[in-house]
Design a protein around this motif. Sequence first.
Motif, mmCIF file in Angstrom:
data_model
loop_
_atom_site.group_PDB
_atom_site.id
_atom_site.type_symbol
_atom_site.label_atom_id
_atom_site.label_comp_id
_atom_site.label_asym_id
_atom_site.label_seq_id
_atom_site.Cartn_x
_atom_site.Cartn_y
_atom_site.Cartn_z
ATOM 1 N N ALA A 229 4.884 -10.395 -4.508
ATOM 2 C CA ALA A 229 3.770 -9.164 -3.899
ATOM 3 C C ALA A 229 3.071 -8.722 -5.059
ATOM 4 N N PRO A 230 1.486 -8.805 -4.942
ATOM 5 C CA PRO A 230 0.831 -8.165 -5.975
ATOM 6 C C PRO A 230 0.686 -6.815 -6.026
ATOM 7 N N GLN A 231 0.114 -6.218 -7.038
ATOM 8 C CA GLN A 231 0.404 -4.704 -7.339
ATOM 9 C C GLN A 231 -0.452 -4.098 -5.918
ATOM 10 N N ALA A 232 -1.444 -4.766 -5.413
ATOM 11 C CA ALA A 232 -2.028 -3.991 -4.385
ATOM 12 C C ALA A 232 -1.252 -3.818 -3.289
ATOM 13 N N ALA A 233 -0.462 -4.831 -2.942
ATOM 14 C CA ALA A 233 0.315 -4.826 -1.806
ATOM 15 C C ALA A 233 1.468 -3.689 -2.055
ATOM 16 N N ARG A 234 1.886 -3.724 -3.155
ATOM 17 C CA ARG A 234 2.744 -2.515 -3.472
ATOM 18 C C ARG A 234 2.375 -1.306 -3.478
ATOM 19 N N GLN A 235 1.231 -1.289 -3.804
ATOM 20 C CA GLN A 235 0.500 0.247 -3.659
ATOM 21 C C GLN A 235 0.165 0.640 -2.102
ATOM 22 N N PHE A 236 -0.190 -0.567 -1.192
ATOM 23 C CA PHE A 236 -0.321 -0.098 0.246
ATOM 24 C C PHE A 236 1.236 0.122 0.594
ATOM 25 N N TYR A 237 2.120 -0.435 0.453
ATOM 26 C CA TYR A 237 3.544 -0.144 0.711
ATOM 27 C C TYR A 237 3.838 1.283 0.529
ATOM 28 N N ASP A 238 3.454 1.758 -0.458
ATOM 29 C CA ASP A 238 3.762 2.956 -0.831
ATOM 30 C C ASP A 238 2.767 3.824 -0.131
ATOM 31 N N TYR A 239 1.583 3.795 -0.093
ATOM 32 C CA TYR A 239 0.587 4.623 0.738
ATOM 33 C C TYR A 239 0.974 4.731 2.158
#
Length: 260
Positions: A229-239
């Motif tokens: 998973a790229p960083q943006a996917a990880r950010q959305f996961y946290d969001y």
Amino acid sequence: MKTWFRSLCVWPILWALWAAPAAAQPVPTVAAASDLKFAIEELASQFEKETGQRLRLIFGSSGNFYSQILQGAPFHLFMSADEDFVFKLADAGKTLDRGRLYAYGRIGIMVPKGSPLKADGELKDLAAALKDGRLRKFAIAAPDHAPYGMRAREALKHAGLWEAIEPKLVFGENISQAAQFATSGSTEGGIIAYSLALAPQVARLGDFALIPESWHQPLAQRMVLMKDAPQAARQFYDYLSTPAAQAVMEKYGFVMPKQP
């Protein structure tokens, strides 16, 4: 076909993903259970406005997504309507970890305008309609791979209606297709996700009543990141765990899990 349902055609999008040049920076791809359609579209829009990060959203059956991920489908975040699919993928070594419980879903009966059925959450009118001939067709999601279909079957069995209603069932590939069947007038009604019934695009098409949650196993919905998973996917996961995101989920009828 209803316009809100058209974005659920998964395989053409998958082909475009697999065919994309390997050197291109991938847009994070979110494979989300179709009960999440309206909630996640709203949240993805907010996320993009706040971060500038674009997401690719694909909606469908959790069971089908599970099979596709096992076969190597290029998803980055999987939002399942049944946490068991996430656990199985984790056990198969396909995920970053065992994910996070993000919501509990609810089901209810939806009847289109002009239907001879009543939106009765205890399904007493449905039972009467089976006896007096008012019911010809009734929609649920396919219970062999769609979690909302599994819970619909459990609720119908709890009400003692499964054997009588099974010959009249029309199965949607996922809960959004079941909702389309239940609201189009092609059936007298169906069991759909509360989250879809609350969306204005669906709510205006008929009447809805919740089925008691004690009539079926919990719809424990879990999300998980893939290992690549790229960083943006990880950010959305946290969001998705922020208070603002959870408020949107609650607006669509989801019950938030208790914080540990």
